[in-house]
Design a protein around this motif. Structure first.
Motif, PDB file in Angstrom:
ATOM      1  N   ARG A 246       5.591   5.187  -8.485  1.00  0.00           N
ATOM      2  CA  ARG A 246       5.197   3.801  -8.698  1.00  0.00           C
ATOM      3  C   ARG A 246       6.134   2.805  -8.001  1.00  0.00           C
ATOM      4  NH1 ARG A 246       1.439   2.682 -12.036  1.00  0.00           N
ATOM      5  NH2 ARG A 246       2.378   0.679 -12.502  1.00  0.00           N
ATOM      6  N   ASP A 247       6.048   2.506  -6.699  1.00  0.00           N
ATOM      7  CA  ASP A 247       5.130   3.163  -5.800  1.00  0.00           C
ATOM      8  C   ASP A 247       5.747   3.220  -4.413  1.00  0.00           C
ATOM      9  OD1 ASP A 247       2.643   3.599  -7.306  1.00  0.00           O
ATOM     10  OD2 ASP A 247       2.686   1.414  -7.513  1.00  0.00           O
ATOM     11  N   LEU A 248       5.504   4.314  -3.750  1.00  0.00           N
ATOM     12  CA  LEU A 248       5.840   4.396  -2.341  1.00  0.00           C
ATOM     13  C   LEU A 248       4.785   3.623  -1.554  1.00  0.00           C
ATOM     14  CD1 LEU A 248       6.788   8.173  -2.204  1.00  0.00           C
ATOM     15  CD2 LEU A 248       8.357   6.254  -1.840  1.00  0.00           C
ATOM     16  N   PRO A 249       5.104   3.178  -0.330  1.00  0.00           N
ATOM     17  CA  PRO A 249       4.141   2.410   0.467  1.00  0.00           C
ATOM     18  C   PRO A 249       2.870   3.217   0.745  1.00  0.00           C
ATOM     19  CG  PRO A 249       6.347   2.269   1.416  1.00  0.00           C
ATOM     20  CD  PRO A 249       6.403   3.325   0.354  1.00  0.00           C
ATOM     21  N   PRO A 250       1.718   2.543   0.856  1.00  0.00           N
ATOM     22  CA  PRO A 250       0.458   3.251   1.123  1.00  0.00           C
ATOM     23  C   PRO A 250       0.510   4.159   2.339  1.00  0.00           C
ATOM     24  CG  PRO A 250       0.009   0.992   0.484  1.00  0.00           C
ATOM     25  CD  PRO A 250       1.504   1.103   0.635  1.00  0.00           C
ATOM     26  N   HIS A 251       1.159   3.718   3.428  1.00  0.00           N
ATOM     27  CA  HIS A 251       1.181   4.557   4.629  1.00  0.00           C
ATOM     28  C   HIS A 251       1.996   5.822   4.411  1.00  0.00           C
ATOM     29  CE1 HIS A 251       5.085   2.480   5.307  1.00  0.00           C
ATOM     30  NE2 HIS A 251       5.387   3.566   6.016  1.00  0.00           N
ATOM     31  N   VAL A 252       2.950   5.773   3.485  1.00  0.00           N
ATOM     32  CA  VAL A 252       3.727   6.970   3.150  1.00  0.00           C
ATOM     33  C   VAL A 252       2.901   7.899   2.270  1.00  0.00           C
ATOM     34  CG1 VAL A 252       5.779   7.837   1.971  1.00  0.00           C
ATOM     35  CG2 VAL A 252       5.932   5.785   3.387  1.00  0.00           C
ATOM     36  N   LEU A 253       2.247   7.336   1.266  1.00  0.00           N
ATOM     37  CA  LEU A 253       1.420   8.139   0.367  1.00  0.00           C
ATOM     38  C   LEU A 253       0.289   8.831   1.107  1.00  0.00           C
ATOM     39  CD1 LEU A 253       1.139   5.688  -2.689  1.00  0.00           C
ATOM     40  CD2 LEU A 253       2.582   7.726  -2.505  1.00  0.00           C
ATOM     41  N   GLU A 303     -12.970  -2.473   2.368  1.00  0.00           N
ATOM     42  CA  GLU A 303     -12.007  -2.798   3.416  1.00  0.00           C
ATOM     43  C   GLU A 303     -10.584  -2.776   2.874  1.00  0.00           C
ATOM     44  OE1 GLU A 303     -11.868  -6.139   6.837  1.00  0.00           O
ATOM     45  OE2 GLU A 303     -11.548  -6.922   4.812  1.00  0.00           O
ATOM     46  N   LEU A 304     -10.377  -3.345   1.675  1.00  0.00           N
ATOM     47  CA  LEU A 304      -9.044  -3.333   1.073  1.00  0.00           C
ATOM     48  C   LEU A 304      -8.549  -1.905   0.899  1.00  0.00           C
ATOM     49  CD1 LEU A 304      -9.322  -6.025  -1.762  1.00  0.00           C
ATOM     50  CD2 LEU A 304      -8.138  -6.253   0.430  1.00  0.00           C
ATOM     51  N   VAL A 308      -5.631  -1.902   3.775  1.00  0.00           N
ATOM     52  CA  VAL A 308      -4.374  -2.252   3.116  1.00  0.00           C
ATOM     53  C   VAL A 308      -3.763  -1.037   2.418  1.00  0.00           C
ATOM     54  CG1 VAL A 308      -3.297  -3.671   1.331  1.00  0.00           C
ATOM     55  CG2 VAL A 308      -5.087  -4.645   2.788  1.00  0.00           C
ATOM     56  N   TYR A 309      -4.616  -0.234   1.745  1.00  0.00           N
ATOM     57  CA  TYR A 309      -4.110   0.877   0.939  1.00  0.00           C
ATOM     58  C   TYR A 309      -4.330   2.254   1.563  1.00  0.00           C
ATOM     59  CZ  TYR A 309      -3.314  -2.648  -2.586  1.00  0.00           C
ATOM     60  OH  TYR A 309      -2.851  -3.754  -3.248  1.00  0.00           O
ATOM     61  N   GLU A 310      -4.929   2.288   2.751  1.00  0.00           N
ATOM     62  CA  GLU A 310      -5.071   3.517   3.537  1.00  0.00           C
ATOM     63  C   GLU A 310      -5.636   4.680   2.719  1.00  0.00           C
ATOM     64  OE1 GLU A 310      -1.909   4.464   6.212  1.00  0.00           O
ATOM     65  OE2 GLU A 310      -1.144   2.403   6.213  1.00  0.00           O
ATOM     66  N   GLY A 311      -6.642   4.366   1.892  1.00  0.00           N
ATOM     67  CA  GLY A 311      -7.346   5.404   1.160  1.00  0.00           C
ATOM     68  C   GLY A 311      -6.637   5.932  -0.068  1.00  0.00           C
ATOM     69  N   THR A 312      -5.539   5.299  -0.491  1.00  0.00           N
ATOM     70  CA  THR A 312      -4.804   5.782  -1.665  1.00  0.00           C
ATOM     71  C   THR A 312      -5.306   5.144  -2.958  1.00  0.00           C
ATOM     72  OG1 THR A 312      -3.089   4.081  -1.401  1.00  0.00           O
ATOM     73  CG2 THR A 312      -2.745   6.202  -0.279  1.00  0.00           C
ATOM     74  N   GLY A 367       4.599  -3.579  -4.311  1.00  0.00           N
ATOM     75  CA  GLY A 367       3.633  -2.761  -3.604  1.00  0.00           C
ATOM     76  C   GLY A 367       3.134  -3.448  -2.343  1.00  0.00           C
ATOM     77  N   ALA A 368       1.819  -3.379  -2.142  1.00  0.00           N
ATOM     78  CA  ALA A 368       1.207  -3.995  -0.965  1.00  0.00           C
ATOM     79  C   ALA A 368       0.596  -5.348  -1.321  1.00  0.00           C
ATOM     80  CB  ALA A 368       0.145  -3.066  -0.379  1.00  0.00           C
ATOM     81  N   GLY A 369       1.170  -6.026  -2.310  1.00  0.00           N
ATOM     82  CA  GLY A 369       0.621  -7.295  -2.777  1.00  0.00           C
ATOM     83  C   GLY A 369       0.501  -8.356  -1.695  1.00  0.00           C
ATOM     84  N   GLU A 370       1.502  -8.450  -0.831  1.00  0.00           N
ATOM     85  CA  GLU A 370       1.474  -9.461   0.226  1.00  0.00           C
ATOM     86  C   GLU A 370       0.368  -9.177   1.231  1.00  0.00           C
ATOM     87  OE1 GLU A 370       4.463 -11.533   3.536  1.00  0.00           O
ATOM     88  OE2 GLU A 370       5.174  -9.896   2.262  1.00  0.00           O
ATOM     89  N   GLN A 371       0.250  -7.910   1.643  1.00  0.00           N
ATOM     90  CA  GLN A 371      -0.792  -7.542   2.605  1.00  0.00           C
ATOM     91  C   GLN A 371      -2.179  -7.702   1.985  1.00  0.00           C
ATOM     92  OE1 GLN A 371       1.872  -5.846   1.751  1.00  0.00           O
ATOM     93  NE2 GLN A 371       2.937  -4.992   3.536  1.00  0.00           N
ATOM     94  N   GLU A 372      -2.301  -7.370   0.704  1.00  0.00           N
ATOM     95  CA  GLU A 372      -3.578  -7.523   0.012  1.00  0.00           C
ATOM     96  C   GLU A 372      -3.974  -8.994  -0.059  1.00  0.00           C
ATOM     97  OE1 GLU A 372      -4.929  -5.589  -4.051  1.00  0.00           O
ATOM     98  OE2 GLU A 372      -3.803  -7.439  -4.416  1.00  0.00           O
TER      99      GLU A 372
END
Length: 514
Positions: A246-253, A303-304, A308-312, A367-372
């Motif tokens: 809770r939580d590694l970046p989406p691109h890492v996950l 799309e999000l 943004v979350y790369e399928g995670t 998390g990815a709040g800014e990108q979202e």
């Protein structure tokens, strides 16, 4: 000969088993856990967030708790609990004997009564008092018996007792009318809080006094808190933490490799959701329901999820996540695809000046709040219908701002308090909800109360279906996505699969050295 071969085989197995057992040195070695979840307050009366409750479930006890993957609470600080009579309005618990606070004083029913009373009395803007909306009063009938008197039938009340809101505090150490300050915790959970540095770390040591549901306590734990996912990722890659969650970046996950022999990966379904909450008050530019419906026609969850979350995460089209009783696709049914034309028609009917300008807040470095937020801004501004001012805030400040209704829209994740759809009801869309959107619908409130009267939770499905249909029409929030849970640990740490299983309990005691 067969006997000899069998004995040799057993000897080999015994040697192998001995080699897999942790040494005494390993048993006492601290396991370091990294997370981006923040602890907002050490007092259970003043915190209603995942980071704080994760800590509470280890240093405090509630009367009840949840078994891994369980949906029915089991006794913890209590030896037994049950509804009295058939009306679901009187709930009584008997305390387990021998539980003592750090001071050495025995826990009594008065401490339990005191703990619940102060949550309601303090009624913190960012506290859990809203969970006990059906709790009228508490009585300590004897040193070991406590009775909860409910204002209406509530089959979900035991589930709420089992959460962080039900944490039992020492009445001699916590003030009745205000939150406790400082970094000390006087709980009776499986761990004691040896030291705490806000925003940095919490050192947990097994509590030798613990008596409850667990048969024993776990390894020493050091919780390290990171301000953003990138810093957690850096710490993980540098070997500074043994477990990352809770939580590694989406691109890492998205690039985790289960076959990597140097790490253990647990991916599981989760009941955590994220919604875009909308301020419905008369002073808000989003007050008119047609404006909020127009926004619902423009949000692209697919799309999000993909970018943004790369399928995670999975796109979510309802208030209640998939996997829980009553889940529907109400927002897909009402807004099946993005349509700027339908959004424009609604705004024209509302008679508002275009573009409609509003602020969108998010928790900075969460998390990815800014990108979202940037992606939502782009989606909502398409066609020139809206003008979105994006603002990021430090997490505690962010909580206070939404509680005070100081933002027009804000995106927040919601971790299920307990494994029941009720946790997505009153807390999110009931009058006076925790998310403080200003939304109030008497029919929704009635349906929430009606759903609570069924001990057989499947019978509440029709109520939850109606609630979600109303929410899709009133749009006090727009569902965005449902999370998948990831826990990554080094190859010599086991138990990560039990750490977070959607019951609201953070089981640090299940982590162990292999």
């Amino acid at each position: 000969m067969r006997v000899l071969v069998t004995l040799l085989a057993l000897a080999v197995v015994g040697i192998g088993g001995w080699q897999l057992l942790p040494s005494q040195q390993d048993q006492n070695k601290t396991i370091t856990v990294g997370t981006t979840d923040a602890v907002t307050n050490l007092d259970p009366a003043g915190a209603y967030d995942a980071g704080s409750w994760a800590l509470f479930s280890n240093v405090f006890q509630s009367l009840l708790t949840f078994e891994p993957g369980g949906v029915e609470p089991v006794p913890d600080a209590a030896s037994s609990c049950a509804f009295q009579g058939a009306g679901l309005r009187t709930y009584q618990c008997t305390l387990r004997s021998g539980i003592t606070f750090p001071s050495g004083r025995a826990m009594t029913a008065e401490d339990v009564k005191y703990s619940f009373d102060r949550v309601k009395k303090i009624n913190s803007d960012v506290g859990p008092a809203s969970l006990f909306s059906t709790l009228a009063s508490v009585t300590a009938d004897s040193a070991t018996t406590v009775t909860f008197h409910l204002s209406s039938p509530d089959a979900t009340f035991p589930l709420k007792v089992a959460t962080g809101a039900g944490s039992i505090v020492d009445k001699d150490s916590y003030p009745a009318g205000s939150l406790r300050t400082g970094t000390a915790v006087d709980g009776t959970g499986p761990y004691t809080l040896a030291s705490y540095t806000r925003g940095r770390q919490a050192d947990l040591r097994p509590n030798g006094r613990y008596k409850g549901y667990l048969s024993g306590t776990g390894r020493p734990i050091e919780l390290r808190y990171y301000t953003d996912s990138a810093k957690l990722d850096s710490a993980w890659k540098a070997g500074q933490v043994d477990v990352a969650t809770r939580d590694l970046p989406p691109h890492v996950l998205s690039q985790l490799n289960p076959s990597d022999p140097k790490q253990r990966i647990t991916e599981s379904d989760s009941a955590e959701t994220r919604n875009l909450y909308l301020n419905t008050r008369a002073s808000s530019p989003l007050h008119d329901v047609r404006v909020r419906r127009a926004m619902a026609w423009l949000v692209d969850r697919e799309e999000l999820s993909a970018t943004v979350y790369e399928g995670t995460v999975d796109p979510l089209y309802s208030l209640i996540p998939a996997g829980l009783t009553g889940h529907t696709t109400s927002f897909f049914d009402d807004y099946p695809k993005q349509s700027a034309q339908k959004a424009r028609e609604l705004l024209t009917q509302a008679g508002v000046t275009l573009p409609v300008r509003f602020t969108l807040g998010y928790g900075r470095k969460r998390g990815a709040g800014e990108q979202e937020a940037a992606a939502l801004k782009k989606q909502l501004e398409a066609g020139g219908l809206f003008r979105v001012d994006v603002q990021g805030y430090e997490w505690t400040d962010f909580q206070k701002r939404w509680a005070a209704g100081k933002m027009d829209a804000w995106a927040v994740g919601w971790v299920a308090d307990y494994p029941d759809p009720d946790t997505f009801g009153a807390a999110l869309v009931g009058t006076g909800s925790t998310m403080s959107t200003g939304y109030s619908n008497k029919l929704v409130d009635h349906l929430i109360l009606d759903s609570q009267q069924y001990p057989d939770r499947s019978r509440a499905a029709s109520d939850f279906k109606d609630i979600q249909a109303d929410v899709a029409q009133d749009v006090p929030l727009i569902p965005l996505w449902q999370r998948k849970e990831y826990v990554v640990s080094t190859e010599d740490v086991g138990g990560g699969q039990y750490l977070d299983d959607g019951t609201g309990v953070f089981r640090l005691w299940r982590l162990n050295w292999i």
